[in-house]
Design a protein around this motif. Structure first.
Motif, PDB file in Angstrom:
ATOM      1  N   ILE A   9      11.156  72.846 -49.677  1.00 36.27           N
ATOM      2  CA  ILE A   9      12.713  73.200 -50.886  1.00 36.27           C
ATOM      3  C   ILE A   9      14.052  72.621 -50.790  1.00 36.27           C
ATOM      4  O   ILE A   9      13.487  72.395 -51.756  1.00 36.27           O
ATOM      5  CB  ILE A   9      11.912  74.364 -50.652  1.00 36.27           C
ATOM      6  N   ALA A  68      12.404  70.118 -53.537  1.00 32.36           N
ATOM      7  CA  ALA A  68      11.575  71.148 -54.471  1.00 32.36           C
ATOM      8  C   ALA A  68      12.695  72.121 -55.618  1.00 32.36           C
ATOM      9  O   ALA A  68      12.815  72.954 -55.424  1.00 32.36           O
ATOM     10  CB  ALA A  68      10.678  72.192 -54.075  1.00 32.36           C
ATOM     11  N   ASN A  93      12.442  72.942 -58.952  1.00 32.23           N
ATOM     12  CA  ASN A  93      11.969  74.206 -59.654  1.00 32.23           C
ATOM     13  C   ASN A  93      11.561  75.274 -58.873  1.00 32.23           C
ATOM     14  O   ASN A  93      11.740  76.672 -59.139  1.00 32.23           O
ATOM     15  CB  ASN A  93      10.405  73.390 -59.919  1.00 32.23           C
ATOM     16  N   ILE A  94      11.099  75.496 -57.241  1.00 33.67           N
ATOM     17  CA  ILE A  94      11.089  76.299 -56.754  1.00 33.67           C
ATOM     18  C   ILE A  94      12.291  76.980 -56.561  1.00 33.67           C
ATOM     19  O   ILE A  94      12.841  77.225 -55.637  1.00 33.67           O
ATOM     20  CB  ILE A  94      10.235  76.109 -55.109  1.00 33.67           C
ATOM     21  N   ASP A 128       5.839  71.282 -56.174  1.00 39.33           N
ATOM     22  CA  ASP A 128       6.606  72.180 -57.249  1.00 39.33           C
ATOM     23  C   ASP A 128       6.560  71.708 -58.149  1.00 39.33           C
ATOM     24  O   ASP A 128       7.207  72.225 -59.382  1.00 39.33           O
ATOM     25  CB  ASP A 128       8.216  70.939 -56.001  1.00 39.33           C
TER      26      ASP A 128
END
Length: 546
Positions: A127, A131, A133-134, A373
């Motif tokens: 993440i 990632a 978006n997350i 993601d």
């Protein structure tokens, strides 16, 4: 549920075969928000396996065009295993085998990560690395990261967040047509409600000539979301984030309403109503499906006068919903000075954990993370929830100006809620519905009605303060030892409380006032006192993380 050894072995073999089919690796690909027309042949895509636990209504995910387009844009090809029933029984066999699909959607719990250590990937590094978006979700809503993290700071399951739902689950409904037929006004106090219920019992308010077929009041189990527990808010008790077991927070202290004096006051009132025949006499034994069907009435003849539910169409059906209105919170008496509250459920409705997890044996973790993601992209997220933005799925319309509209069901035989659950992963998907979607997205007819009906409680919901009167159960972390203690104690507590409230309400000979102190002492002695101490510790640890 115990299974025979033979059945267990056979099922394990079947599931292992499916799981082994796809822990393949491959190269990385760019993560685009639309289909990449220059995508290489499918043989060059990263092959992944995924398991999704979905609603029984939900169509084959392979027929969801938005999901196929998403795989193309990310550069993955996914072999899907779809589960619609009995997952709790099936997963223990699969997880115990040690061989699981690369990705698992809506299939894991926090307890799984403890019980099957080493089976799932800690997603924190992935993440942080890629990632976006997350990471945005965690930055915008730090409590979402708190929800995702284990007690030792790892992330095995990514949560979901949705902004477009209201901040409370229950609405209190009363049949306005019945009131009009009897020349009555909306009640504003418990006393006035009792008078209205008596009129509903005796006055043939549905005007079918039968004075015995009306049910003045109906509700689900007392600790459920749709029950008279909401009337505790009339007595100054700040309910929030509904749990089955009655826990709440007041002035920063974790308490339980089942041993609170205000619950005693409520039970005395309900005992009186039940004795007068104003409450459904089968309320203790009926299941939720019976509770729902009674409120649907008989054609255009309503049967229930006063009740609780999610939304009028869902509770009463399209034919009867126009007869009902949302009723504001009641005062206990006209001269009562209690602060009024309504159940603030934002943490329960807006967030839920473990939307997606990854196997520790996934060969191409970077590609798998890209796909995860991508589901949290702004536009893709609303497709996950409501259906694809294309001519095949017909879930959402892109207005071309940065705004979107949830389309009515393409199947005219289905109501909007059923269509959503049929046409999309819906609430069981992985998504991040950003706060700005409240302005960008026009909801469907059913959800517009939900928002309008629940606006009745906006002023009361504004009293919620996450640091002193909101109970964040889903965000609180416990050691395995504490989890075991809480569960054992709760079973003993429920044995007493479930029987007590049912007997008190239905047996008018019971003196609730005289029995109360002994009841509270018993509940505390079998584990409530210890559970409150454990939960208080977890609550304070949660606050420290905010």
């Amino acid at each position: 549920m115990k299974m025979t050894q033979l059945f267990t072995t056979a099922l394990a073999g079947c599931l292992i075969t499916v799981a082994l089919a796809g822990c393949a690796g491959g190269g990385n690909n760019d993560n685009n928000s639309s289909k990449n027309t220059n995508q290489s042949a499918s043989s060059e895509k990263v092959k992944l396996t995924a398991l999704v636990v979905k609603h029984s209504l939900t169509k084959d995910v392979n027929t969801m065009q938005w999901l196929n387009d998403l795989q193309d844009s990310v550069g993955v090809e996914i072999e899907w295993q779809q589960i619609s029933a009995d997952w709790d029984q099936k997963k223990s066999v699969l997880f115990a085998s040690g061989e699981i699909p690369d990705l698992l959607f809506n299939a894991t719990t926090d307890a799984d990560y403890v019980q099957y250590q080493g089976l799932f990937e800690d997603l924190s590094p992935l993440i942080n690395e890629s990632a976006t978006n997350i990471s945005q979700m965690f930055n915008d809503h730090p409590e979402a990261k708190v929800l995702a993290e284990t007690i030792d700071g790892k992330i095995y399951g990514v949560p979901r967040y949705r902004s477009v739902w209201p901040d409370t689950s229950p609405t209190m409904f009363i049949n306005k047509t019945w009131l009009d037929n009897l020349g009555l006004e909306l009640p504003t106090t418990w006393d006035e409600l009792e008078d209205v219920l008596i009129a509903f019992r005796d006055g043939d308010p549905n005007q079918n000539g039968d004075t015995t077929d009306e049910i003045p009041m109906d509700f689900d189990k007392i600790t459920s979301s749709y029950s008279p527990r909401l009337l505790l808010g009339s007595l100054g008790l700040p309910l929030s984030n509904y749990t089955q077991n009655g826990y709440f927070v007041e002035d920063g202290i974790v308490k339980n309403f089942l041993i609170d004096d205000r619950f005693k006051t409520l039970m005395i009132y309900l005992q009186k109503l039940y004795k007068e025949g104003l409450i459904n006499q089968e309320v203790i034994t009926q299941d939720y499906s019976k509770y729902q069907s009674l409120a649907r009435g008989d054609g255009n003849i309503a049967k229930v006068g006063f009740t609780w539910g999610w939304e009028s169409g869902d509770r009463f059906g399209n034919e009867l919903r126009s007869q009902y209105v949302a009723l504001p919170q009641l005062k206990q008496h006209s001269d009562s000075t209690h602060e009024l509250y309504w159940s603030y459920d934002h943490y329960q409705i807006g967030y839920s954990g473990n939307a997606v997890a990854m196997s520790s044996k996934t060969k191409n973790k970077e590609a798998a993370m890209k796909f995860i993601d991508a589901m949290y992209d702004e536009k893709t997220s609303i497709e996950v929830l409501f259906g694809g933005m294309n001519d095949t799925d017909k879930g959402i319309k892109d207005n071309g100006d940065g705004t979107y509209q949830v389309l009515p069901p393409a199947d005219a035989q289905l109501d909007p809620g059923t269509w959503k659950w049929t046409n999309s992963l819906a609430d069981m998907g992985a998504f991040y519905i950003r706060d700005e979607m409240k302005q960008k997205l026009t909801l469907g007819e059913d959800m517009q009605r939900v928002v309008e009906e629940k606006s009745t409680y906006d002023q009361l919901l504004a009293k919620a303060d996450v640091r002193i009167n909101v109970y964040p159960q889903g965000f609180m972390k416990y050691s395995q030892e504490d989890i075991n203690i809480l569960a054992m104690n709760q079973a003993n507590i429920n044995h007493i409380t479930d029987q007590s409230w049912a007997i008190w309400m239905t047996d008018a000979s019971k003196d609730i006032e005289a029995e109360w102190n002994d009841y509270v002492k018993q509940v505390n002695n079998v584990g409530m006192k210890q559970n409150l101490e454990i939960r208080q510790k977890a609550y304070e640890a949660y606050l420290a993380q905010l």
